[in-house]
Design a protein around this motif. Structure first.
Motif, mmCIF file in Angstrom:
data_model
loop_
_atom_site.group_PDB
_atom_site.id
_atom_site.type_symbol
_atom_site.label_atom_id
_atom_site.label_comp_id
_atom_site.label_asym_id
_atom_site.label_seq_id
_atom_site.Cartn_x
_atom_site.Cartn_y
_atom_site.Cartn_z
ATOM 1 N N ARG A 186 17.102 4.738 11.162
ATOM 2 C CA ARG A 186 17.357 3.308 11.285
ATOM 3 C C ARG A 186 17.988 2.958 12.617
ATOM 4 N N ILE A 187 17.657 1.775 13.072
ATOM 5 C CA ILE A 187 18.306 1.221 14.270
ATOM 6 C C ILE A 187 19.063 -0.012 13.851
ATOM 7 N N VAL A 188 20.354 -0.036 14.056
ATOM 8 C CA VAL A 188 21.163 -1.189 13.671
ATOM 9 C C VAL A 188 21.182 -2.187 14.811
ATOM 10 N N ILE A 189 20.831 -3.403 14.496
ATOM 11 C CA ILE A 189 20.847 -4.472 15.508
ATOM 12 C C ILE A 189 22.280 -4.938 15.698
ATOM 13 N N LEU A 190 22.826 -4.773 16.906
ATOM 14 C CA LEU A 190 24.214 -5.125 17.189
ATOM 15 C C LEU A 190 24.371 -6.614 17.358
ATOM 16 N N ILE A 202 10.212 -23.122 13.878
ATOM 17 C CA ILE A 202 10.970 -22.384 12.851
ATOM 18 C C ILE A 202 12.314 -21.925 13.397
ATOM 19 N N ASN A 203 12.342 -21.570 14.687
ATOM 20 C CA ASN A 203 13.571 -21.198 15.392
ATOM 21 C C ASN A 203 14.301 -20.026 14.727
ATOM 22 N N PRO A 204 13.631 -18.889 14.551
ATOM 23 C CA PRO A 204 14.319 -17.725 13.973
ATOM 24 C C PRO A 204 15.240 -17.076 14.997
ATOM 25 N N ARG A 205 16.161 -16.264 14.536
ATOM 26 C CA ARG A 205 16.989 -15.499 15.459
ATOM 27 C C ARG A 205 16.220 -14.306 16.025
ATOM 28 N N PRO A 229 21.229 -11.528 16.544
ATOM 29 C CA PRO A 229 21.605 -11.961 17.891
ATOM 30 C C PRO A 229 21.971 -13.441 17.904
ATOM 31 N N PRO A 230 22.816 -13.860 18.829
ATOM 32 C CA PRO A 230 23.271 -15.263 18.840
ATOM 33 C C PRO A 230 22.206 -16.249 19.290
ATOM 34 N N THR A 231 21.197 -15.801 20.004
ATOM 35 C CA THR A 231 20.117 -16.667 20.465
ATOM 36 C C THR A 231 18.783 -15.985 20.163
#
Length: 266
Positions: A5-9, A209-212, A255-257
């Motif tokens: 797994r890769i954890v998204i920071l 839709i504007n997903p992260r 992610p914030p954006t």
């Protein structure tokens, strides 16, 4: 065995990106998000607030929820997970998106169209995941005839995440579609630019839709993928190419954006 797994920071240093969002009442929450609330969580290798996603190839992803429920999208006879899923979703545009011969161990099959006619209607709680659909139209193969209600955008709600799979989307979305979708954190996007929606239209869908996180799928070789990634970068997205097909996603690590993550598929 799934890849590691890769954890998204959560801490992404990126410039602010302003994308228009439809003015819908459901913006702040995924409608009816009830996944895992009040449900016992069976011990699993995932944290209680995380979902594992693996890109199998073409339009097929495998999800695993905290309680161990496995879900395969656009399940078909050509590209399948190595493990039998508990639940599968299908769409009908081509045979690479559905199967008439699913594995016998599958517990629930959700078709994105109604064989009897009219729109498919799904709103299912299975363990700690809620699965629902938003219907769209498709073009008939080899012609310009519209097949109404022939495709479904499936939405998976688990661990306080809302993940949407656009299926074989052929048109941009109306305000009513966006209202039904509600907040989407992770969007799985067909990016071939021809068999599904053209790239201009697909970029419009992503913006509305504007997903992260947006994850490309349904591409035919690296040149097709590269064309989409170049378009995404040109419209202000941060683009990442990941070396492995598996991600571990959680709401706190988004992610914030908006960001595009390209995964390799087998």
């Amino acid at each position: 065995m799934l890849a590691f797994r890769i954890v998204i920071l959560a801490a992404f240093a990126v410039a602010a990106i302003a994308f228009p969002r439809a003015a819908i009442a459901a913006e702040e929450s995924c409608p009816g998000l009830v996944a895992r609330r009040g449900l016992p969580i069976v011990p699993a290798s995932l944290a209680a607030d995380a979902v594992q996603l693996t890109y199998i190839g073409h339009s097929t992803f495998l999800f695993e929820t905290p309680s161990g429920v496995r879900i395969a999208t656009d399940y078909n006879d050509f590209v399948r997970p190595r493990t039998t899923p508990d639940v599968v979703t299908m769409n009908r545009a081509h045979s690479t998106h559905y199967s008439d011969n699913p594995e016998p161990g599958i517990k629930r099959i959700l078709r994105g169209w109604d064989p009897a006619g009219g729109p498919a209607r799904h709103d299912v709680q299975f363990g700690d995941v809620r699965i629902r659909n938003v219907v769209t139209n498709i073009r008939q193969w080899g012609g310009e005839t519209t097949l109404r209600d022939g495709n479904s955008i499936f939405v998976f709600e688990a661990a306080d995440l809302c993940i949407a799979h656009l299926g074989h989307l052929h048109h941009t979305l109306t305000p009513e579609h966006l209202k039904q979708l509600g907040r989407i954190d992770v969007l799985l996007v067909p990016v071939d630019g021809s068999y599904t929606l053209d790239l201009d239209g697909m970029m419009e869908v992503i913006a509305s839709i504007n997903p992260r996180i947006a994850i490309p799928m349904h591409f035919f070789g690296l040149s097709t993928l590269d064309r989409f990634l170049a378009r995404a970068e040109g419209q202000g997205f941060t683009v990442e190419r990941r070396p492995t097909p598996t991600l571990t996603l959680s709401r706190t690590s988004l992610p914030p954006t908006p960001r595009v993550l390209a995964l390799p598929g087998r």
